[in-house]
Design a protein around this motif. Structure first.
Motif, mmCIF file in Angstrom:
data_model
loop_
_atom_site.group_PDB
_atom_site.id
_atom_site.type_symbol
_atom_site.label_atom_id
_atom_site.label_comp_id
_atom_site.label_asym_id
_atom_site.label_seq_id
_atom_site.Cartn_x
_atom_site.Cartn_y
_atom_site.Cartn_z
ATOM 1 N N PRO A 99 13.545 10.669 -64.014
ATOM 2 C CA PRO A 99 12.541 10.135 -63.097
ATOM 3 C C PRO A 99 13.150 9.733 -61.754
ATOM 4 C CG PRO A 99 13.174 8.443 -64.643
ATOM 5 C CD PRO A 99 13.961 9.663 -65.027
ATOM 6 N N GLU A 100 13.627 10.713 -61.009
ATOM 7 C CA GLU A 100 14.254 10.450 -59.719
ATOM 8 C C GLU A 100 13.883 11.545 -58.737
ATOM 9 O OE1 GLU A 100 18.608 11.913 -59.656
ATOM 10 O OE2 GLU A 100 18.324 11.192 -61.703
ATOM 11 N N ASN A 101 14.056 11.257 -57.454
ATOM 12 C CA ASN A 101 13.754 12.241 -56.429
ATOM 13 C C ASN A 101 14.732 13.407 -56.527
ATOM 14 O OD1 ASN A 101 11.789 10.494 -55.560
ATOM 15 N ND2 ASN A 101 13.009 9.635 -53.907
ATOM 16 N N GLY A 102 14.238 14.587 -56.263
ATOM 17 C CA GLY A 102 15.043 15.798 -56.394
ATOM 18 C C GLY A 102 14.463 16.734 -57.428
ATOM 19 N N GLY A 103 13.828 16.180 -58.464
ATOM 20 C CA GLY A 103 13.086 16.976 -59.435
ATOM 21 C C GLY A 103 13.875 18.128 -60.024
ATOM 22 N N TYR A 104 13.369 19.336 -59.804
ATOM 23 C CA TYR A 104 13.948 20.535 -60.418
ATOM 24 C C TYR A 104 15.403 20.751 -60.013
ATOM 25 C CZ TYR A 104 11.453 21.795 -56.126
ATOM 26 O OH TYR A 104 10.926 21.800 -54.847
ATOM 27 N N VAL A 105 15.822 20.228 -58.869
ATOM 28 C CA VAL A 105 17.229 20.315 -58.490
ATOM 29 C C VAL A 105 18.083 19.531 -59.489
ATOM 30 C CG1 VAL A 105 18.926 19.814 -56.693
ATOM 31 C CG2 VAL A 105 16.633 20.552 -56.051
ATOM 32 N N VAL A 106 17.606 18.365 -59.885
ATOM 33 C CA VAL A 106 18.310 17.524 -60.848
ATOM 34 C C VAL A 106 18.361 18.209 -62.209
ATOM 35 C CG1 VAL A 106 18.313 15.277 -61.987
ATOM 36 C CG2 VAL A 106 17.596 15.456 -59.605
ATOM 37 N N TRP A 107 17.255 18.835 -62.627
ATOM 38 C CA TRP A 107 17.218 19.500 -63.924
ATOM 39 C C TRP A 107 18.260 20.614 -64.000
ATOM 40 C CZ3 TRP A 107 11.303 20.859 -63.442
ATOM 41 C CH2 TRP A 107 10.575 19.675 -63.229
ATOM 42 N N VAL A 108 18.245 21.478 -62.987
ATOM 43 C CA VAL A 108 19.156 22.628 -62.988
ATOM 44 C C VAL A 108 20.605 22.161 -62.843
ATOM 45 C CG1 VAL A 108 19.812 24.737 -61.761
ATOM 46 C CG2 VAL A 108 17.394 24.208 -62.123
ATOM 47 N N SER A 109 20.831 21.156 -62.005
ATOM 48 C CA SER A 109 22.179 20.626 -61.829
ATOM 49 C C SER A 109 22.710 20.045 -63.132
ATOM 50 C CB SER A 109 22.186 19.562 -60.732
ATOM 51 O OG SER A 109 23.469 19.016 -60.566
ATOM 52 N N SER A 110 21.867 19.319 -63.850
ATOM 53 C CA SER A 110 22.297 18.705 -65.105
ATOM 54 C C SER A 110 22.544 19.740 -66.194
ATOM 55 C CB SER A 110 21.240 17.702 -65.583
ATOM 56 O OG SER A 110 21.129 16.631 -64.671
ATOM 57 N N ALA A 111 21.803 20.843 -66.157
ATOM 58 C CA ALA A 111 21.940 21.866 -67.197
ATOM 59 C C ALA A 111 22.997 22.909 -66.865
ATOM 60 C CB ALA A 111 20.598 22.549 -67.430
ATOM 61 N N LEU A 112 23.058 23.317 -65.592
ATOM 62 C CA LEU A 112 23.897 24.454 -65.204
ATOM 63 C C LEU A 112 25.025 24.093 -64.255
ATOM 64 C CD1 LEU A 112 21.027 27.050 -64.586
ATOM 65 C CD2 LEU A 112 22.279 26.612 -66.706
ATOM 66 N N GLY A 113 25.046 22.857 -63.765
ATOM 67 C CA GLY A 113 26.086 22.446 -62.841
ATOM 68 C C GLY A 113 25.582 22.323 -61.413
ATOM 69 N N PRO A 114 26.293 21.584 -60.557
ATOM 70 C CA PRO A 114 25.831 21.291 -59.206
ATOM 71 C C PRO A 114 25.713 22.517 -58.305
ATOM 72 C CG PRO A 114 28.057 20.475 -59.549
ATOM 73 C CD PRO A 114 27.545 20.871 -60.882
ATOM 74 N N PHE A 115 26.550 23.539 -58.525
ATOM 75 C CA PHE A 115 26.444 24.742 -57.684
ATOM 76 C C PHE A 115 25.070 25.384 -57.833
ATOM 77 C CE2 PHE A 115 26.680 29.354 -57.161
ATOM 78 C CZ PHE A 115 27.186 29.450 -55.861
ATOM 79 N N TRP A 116 24.645 25.576 -59.091
ATOM 80 C CA TRP A 116 23.336 26.197 -59.316
ATOM 81 C C TRP A 116 22.202 25.233 -58.998
ATOM 82 C CZ3 TRP A 116 23.364 31.081 -59.119
ATOM 83 C CH2 TRP A 116 24.463 31.808 -59.586
ATOM 84 N N GLY A 117 22.458 23.942 -59.128
ATOM 85 C CA GLY A 117 21.460 22.970 -58.680
ATOM 86 C C GLY A 117 21.198 23.102 -57.185
ATOM 87 N N PHE A 118 22.281 23.316 -56.420
ATOM 88 C CA PHE A 118 22.111 23.508 -54.978
ATOM 89 C C PHE A 118 21.324 24.780 -54.696
ATOM 90 C CE2 PHE A 118 23.230 25.244 -50.882
ATOM 91 C CZ PHE A 118 23.141 24.141 -50.040
ATOM 92 N N GLN A 119 21.634 25.868 -55.404
ATOM 93 C CA GLN A 119 20.903 27.128 -55.183
ATOM 94 C C GLN A 119 19.414 26.951 -55.483
ATOM 95 O OE1 GLN A 119 22.657 29.347 -53.620
ATOM 96 N NE2 GLN A 119 24.451 28.059 -54.006
ATOM 97 N N GLN A 120 19.135 26.214 -56.557
ATOM 98 C CA GLN A 120 17.736 25.914 -56.883
ATOM 99 C C GLN A 120 17.079 25.150 -55.744
ATOM 100 O OE1 GLN A 120 15.722 26.769 -59.139
ATOM 101 N NE2 GLN A 120 14.261 25.173 -59.640
#
Length: 478
Positions: A99-120
């Motif tokens: 429950p934080e700002n960033g939404g889907y970026v946070v999900w992808v970063s937590s699952a796949l790592g910060p590099f892919w979170g940034f791409q998302q």
């Protein structure tokens, strides 16, 4: 806040994933710095989602032109179960898990790592900005019949600029204001179609709803129209940190918004195709205004046109809020320079708003169809990563706190993602070569931009920091 590079000095014991007991509170936490800002309650949140996704039936006319009444009605009745409902459910589960700002970026970063979170984040932000470039243009399209000078040239350019700046300022003044404006605009935009349905009752001929011609279908236009009008359910997740009691409010708001959006599309098409003799070529943007005039006269025509124009304002405000808070959320996780996390005295991310508004102005020269196709293409890439993140978090962290959890097993979660993934592949297949090339270039820019930002951090050209309160499965790899 603490410096990102301080994380590299952690001991191995400190980098072990936190226990489930520590993480149970994830859905309850809020940053002390953000408590002073007023949170968004459920009713404004429903209408913010409504405008993130829909804004009313303005723009669905092309579905009738492309495939006829029967397929248009079936499309807006059945596709929500293939696409909208799964996307809304995933948004509810992961949005309450993080429950934080960033939404889907946070999900992808937590699952796949910060590099892919940034791409998302890059693809979804760019998709949102492209989408937002539509609304000032569409607003003026509804006014140009009354003000012919707005049809083109310098007056139109100035009008786009002034309108964008005015709406951007409203976004700057606060999310609570935007939410209540969305309620007023939503009610004003939907009411004329209820009146149109009432006056159309004597003219309805149910046999018109069954008309179709399988030999005369523009599948590309049909699929893009359905997809564009039924996506972006995940956008509200980028400002989950601004929601009052998100673990309960977010799932309820998504549920009510799905009903509101589907009704807001299906009912006007049902009335328009049932009450007026079919001429598919006439079903283009703005045709509901002509139907309103035929059924109710000039007063209903004026109401529909005003509702359409103001609906574009609501969609701009909702999208601008989502895009800017996404950038703020990325900055709090150290993906963007920390100046993106700075807030105005109204609690809004000023730098994120300015960047998003600049992107809108730069992209406003594209045509309507190019904008829809380009944003759909980028959005599809982002959604595939969301589905992967959803499944991977279910497999890798099954015991983590999920205040709202979709009542399916891990196998059920995988099966749930298959139909919308197939729909994504269909939408991608119908994209033109020009749209594909533009989208691939945009993806490549994101792949290059992330290492450039990390290099600037290493050289200390830009300052990056990470909020100490957030939870990150991949903090050990930073």
């Amino acid at each position: 806040m603490k410096q990102r590079n301080s994380l590299t000095r952690q001991t191995p014991a400190e980098m072990v994933e936190p226990s489930n007991a520590d993480y149970v509170e994830l859905g309850e936490r809020s940053s002390p710095k953000l408590d002073k800002y007023q949170k968004v309650s459920i009713i404004p949140l429903v209408f913010l989602i409504f405008y993130e996704v829909s804004g009313g039936p303005f723009g669905v006319e092309a579905s009738v032109q492309a495939a006829g009444p029967l397929l248009a009605l079936l499309g807006f009745l059945l596709v929500p179960f293939i696409w909208s409902v799964p996307e809304a459910l995933i948004t509810a589960e992961l949005g309450t898990m993080f429950p934080e700002n960033g939404g889907y970026v946070v999900w992808v970063s937590s699952a796949l790592g910060p590099f892919w979170g940034f791409q998302q984040g890059w693809m979804k932000w760019l998709s949102g900005v492209i989408d937002n470039a539509l609304y000032p243009v569409l607003f003026l399209d509804y006014l140009k019949s009354a003000f012919p000078a707005l049809e083109g040239g310098l007056p139109r350019t100035i009008a786009v600029l002034v309108l964008t700046l005015a709406l951007t300022y409203m976004s700057y003044r606060g999310l609570t204001l935007v939410g209540w404006v969305a309620i007023l605009l939503g009610v004003f935009s939907l009411l004329p179609f209820i009146f149109m349905g009432i006056v159309a009752i004597p003219e309805l001929e149910p046999s018109r709803w069954l008309v179709t011609d399988l030999g005369y279908i523009d599948w590309g236009l049909y699929m893009n129209t359905l997809f564009w009008n039924l996506n972006y359910w995940d956008s509200i997740s980028t400002l989950a940190g601004e929601v009052e009691n998100p673990s309960k409010t977010l799932p309820k708001a998504l549920f009510y918004a799905v009903i509101l959006v589907v009704f807001g599309y299906f009912f006007p098409i049902l009335i328009g195709t049932g009450a007026i003799p079919l001429d598919r070529e006439m079903w283009t943007d703005g045709y509901f205004s002509d139907i309103a005039k035929m059924l109710g006269g000039v007063w209903l025509l004026a109401w529909i046109q005003a509702a359409a124009a103001l609906s574009n304002m609501g969609m701009f405000l909702a999208e601008m809020s989502s895009d800017s808070f996404q950038l703020e959320g990325m900055a709090t996780r150290g993906m963007l320079p920390e100046f993106f996390a700075k807030r105005s005295r109204y609690g809004t991310p000023l730098v994120g708003i300015l960047f998003s508004a600049s992107g809108v102005l730069l992209l406003s020269w594209l045509s309507f169809q190019e904008i829809v196709a380009a944003e759909n293409f980028l959005y599809c890439f982002g959604m595939i990563m969301e589905f992967i993140a959803f499944v991977k978090l279910r497999i890798g962290h099954p015991a983590e706190s999920r205040p709202f959890k979709i009542p399916v097993s891990t196998a059920g979660a995988i099966l749930m993602c298959i139909p919308p993934t197939l729909l994504i592949l269909v939408v991608l297949a119908f994209a033109s070569l020009k749209v594909m090339l533009i989208s691939v270039v945009a993806v490549i820019i994101g792949l290059v931009l992330e290492p450039c930002l990390r290099y600037s951090e290493k050289k200390r050209w830009l300052r990056f920091s990470m909020n100490a309160d957030i939870h990150d499965f991949h903090s050990a790899y930073r």
